[in-house]
Write a protein that holds these residues in place. Sequence first.
Motif, short mmCIF file in Angstrom:
data_model
loop_
_atom_site.label_atom_id
_atom_site.label_comp_id
_atom_site.label_asym_id
_atom_site.label_seq_id
_atom_site.Cartn_x
_atom_site.Cartn_y
_atom_site.Cartn_z
N ASP A 165 0.82 -1.21 0.00
CA ASP A 165 0.00 0.00 0.00
C ASP A 165 0.86 1.26 0.00
O ASP A 165 0.59 2.21 -0.75
CB ASP A 165 -0.94 0.02 1.21
CG ASP A 165 -2.12 -0.93 1.05
OD1 ASP A 165 -2.39 -1.35 -0.09
OD2 ASP A 165 -2.76 -1.23 2.08
N GLU A 189 2.42 1.73 -3.44
CA GLU A 189 1.45 2.15 -4.45
C GLU A 189 1.10 3.63 -4.31
O GLU A 189 0.87 4.32 -5.30
CB GLU A 189 0.19 1.30 -4.36
CG GLU A 189 0.36 -0.10 -4.89
CD GLU A 189 -0.85 -0.98 -4.67
OE1 GLU A 189 -1.89 -0.46 -4.20
OE2 GLU A 189 -0.77 -2.17 -4.97
N GLN A 190 1.05 4.12 -3.08
CA GLN A 190 0.68 5.50 -2.82
C GLN A 190 1.85 6.46 -2.89
O GLN A 190 1.66 7.68 -2.83
CB GLN A 190 0.00 5.61 -1.45
CG GLN A 190 -1.30 4.86 -1.38
CD GLN A 190 -1.85 4.81 0.03
OE1 GLN A 190 -1.32 5.45 0.94
NE2 GLN A 190 -2.91 4.04 0.23
#
Length: 160
Positions: free
Chosen positions: A73, A76-77
């Motif tokens: 996560d 991805e961010q």
Amino acid sequence: MDFEIRFKSITRRWLMNVYLPVVLIVIIIAGVACVVVRNSYLRQVRDSAEEYAAGFSALSSIDEDYFTLAAKDYCEQFEAKDKIEIMVLDKSGTVIVSTSGFERKDLPMPDYKSAKETVSGKAYWLGKSTAGERILAGTYILDDGTNGAGGAIRYVVSLS
């Protein structure tokens, strides 16, 4: 008749006593200036990379069961993928995920080995990647505390 030109000896003395010392001093000053500028540049790149990687330090408090999911996560961010590559490593030093999105194997990671051995848990490495590109890499070990997964955060910045 002994005819000798003394102009050569004056020229030679002038070159040896005036010109050569001035040239040597200029070369030494230029060399020192290059080293200072290079070190300043590398320090700024390293500080900047550490700021980007600092956002991943929250992974140290993530439970081991959710560590891989949370690392994915975060990657991805991550918004600065075009400037720096950040890798999340598990306790064994295997790359779990990278912000580049590519699976990385057989990477030289002397900074990771050094970070594991230091008290601060941080290490830096300046070298060449497997592709021959000059890089600056840094690793800091995530403190696993009591429930955390441990692992490490590694950043790689191209110097080309």
